[in-house]
Design an enzyme around this catalytic site. Structure first.
Site, short mmCIF file in Angstrom:
data_model
loop_
_atom_site.label_atom_id
_atom_site.label_comp_id
_atom_site.label_asym_id
_atom_site.label_seq_id
_atom_site.Cartn_x
_atom_site.Cartn_y
_atom_site.Cartn_z
CD GLU A 52 -8.83 1.62 7.73
OE1 GLU A 52 -8.95 0.68 8.32
OE2 GLU A 52 -8.52 2.77 8.06
CG ASP A 70 0.18 -0.34 2.08
OD1 ASP A 70 0.75 -0.40 2.31
OD2 ASP A 70 -0.69 -0.59 3.53
CG HIS A 116 -6.66 -1.33 8.62
ND1 HIS A 116 -5.73 -0.45 9.40
CD2 HIS A 116 -5.04 -1.98 8.46
CE1 HIS A 116 -5.46 -0.06 8.90
NE2 HIS A 116 -3.89 -0.91 8.94
CG ASP A 168 -8.88 -0.38 11.57
OD1 ASP A 168 -8.76 -1.31 11.16
OD2 ASP A 168 -9.29 0.16 10.80
C1 GLP Z 1 -0.64 0.33 8.78
C2 GLP Z 1 -0.15 -0.07 7.65
C3 GLP Z 1 -0.94 -1.63 7.20
C4 GLP Z 1 -0.03 -2.37 8.99
C5 GLP Z 1 -0.73 -1.49 10.33
C6 GLP Z 1 -0.22 -2.04 10.96
O1 GLP Z 1 -1.97 0.67 9.00
N1 GLP Z 1 -0.81 -0.29 5.50
O2 GLP Z 1 -0.07 -2.43 6.82
O3 GLP Z 1 -0.32 -3.87 9.10
O4 GLP Z 1 -0.89 -0.27 9.72
O5 GLP Z 1 0.96 -1.10 11.43
P1 GLP Z 1 1.60 -2.23 12.66
O6 GLP Z 1 2.82 -3.07 12.36
O7 GLP Z 1 2.56 -0.42 12.87
O8 GLP Z 1 1.04 -2.17 13.63
#
Ligand code: GLP
Length: 258
Positions: free
Chosen positions: A141, A65, A136, A134
């Site tokens: 989302e 992404d 995702h 959440d």
């Molecule tokens: C972001 C990314 C995701 C990731 C998520 C959790 O929004 N787009 O790919 O999995 O956050 O992030 P973290 O690993 O920092 O908790």
């Protein structure tokens, strides 16, 4: 779905690096994720590369992404982040590390082009995933179409607040993003989701043991024939069948691979 429970975040990183090392040795197409969770795995892979234990020279990679509106040179663009945290430290060809174009004039066209590029490359062999609080994955989302392609999404307030730590202020977090869709992610040959810490426990229980539902986009792992979820004890604490998952791993036949 295989659920591997490890004592701490460091052993989650080791288990995940073991799996990626196998794919790297085969010159696989890797699906990479940003976020803080996979950083320890990337560090472990860099260490193994520096020791001469593995090479990424035959691999290519597609990122999950990207923020819309951040130039690629911005330090919080995912284009820059994956290079800083991983790919610039190993021998993967930089020109073969692809990511959605968050600066494109028409994000939907850029999304469709990204899906075509993945297909033209023969598809993703293994997709690394984190999970948002959440539920995702990528930036899909709650409410995301379960068969979506790469497209623009609007971030949830909880994700904006979670990601504000990487920016100067909450208002500096881009509101729009380009993300591989749930359909895109589902086409990868193997999905490997990592989660650590008790703030992920609810999302982990929902994705693994809750209903398959757009309200928890990560629950699409339930539909995938080859999904591995690697969590630490803290992220596993709301799993009802944690003991069963431990028993399954303890009794895994030696002929079964990752
Ligand atoms: C972001 C990314 C995701 C990731 C998520 C959790 O929004 N787009 O790919 O999995 O956050 O992030 P973290 O690993 O920092 O908790």
């Amino acid at each position: 779905m295989e659920i591997l429970i490890r004592t701490n975040a460091a052993s989650v990183a080791t288990a995940a690096a073991d799996i990626i090392s196998d794919y790297a040795g085969r010159g696989a197409t890797l699906g990479l994720a940003t976020g803080s969770t996979p950083v320890a795995m990337y560090k472990e892979l860099i260490t193994r590369y520096q020791r001469g234990e593995l090479s990424f020279s035959q691999c290519q990679a597609f990122l999950l992404d990207e923020y819309i509106g951040l130039p690629r040179g911005h330090e919080q663009s995912y284009f820059a982040t994956i290079r800083r945290e991983f790919t610039h430290h190993v021998d993967i060809d930089d020109a073969r590390v692809y990511s959605p174009d968050g600066t494109a004039e028409n994000p939907d066209e850029a999304g469709a082009a990204y899906d075509e590029a993945i297909a033209a490359a023969g598809g993703i062999d293994i997709q690394v995933l984190g999970v948002g609080t959440d539920g995702h994955i990528g930036f899909n989302e709650p409410g995301s179409s379960l068969s979506s392609g790469t497209r623009m999404k609007t971030l949830h307030a909880s994700t904006i607040s979670d990601n504000a730590r990487f920016f100067d202020s909450t208002s500096a977090v881009p509101v729009h993003v380009l993300t591989q869709g749930l359909g895109t992610i589902s086409r990868a040959g193997h999905l490997m989701l990592l989660a650590t810490g008790s703030n992920k426990a609810e999302a982990v229980a929902a994705l693994a043991e809750g209903p398959l539902s757009a309200i928890c986009p990560a629950s699409i792992l339930q539909l995938h024939p080859h999904a591995t979820v690697i969590v630490d004890e803290a992220a596993a604490e709301q799993l009802r069948h944690a003991d069963y998952y431990r028993f399954t791993e303890a009794n895994k036949p030696s002929w079964q691979g990752h």
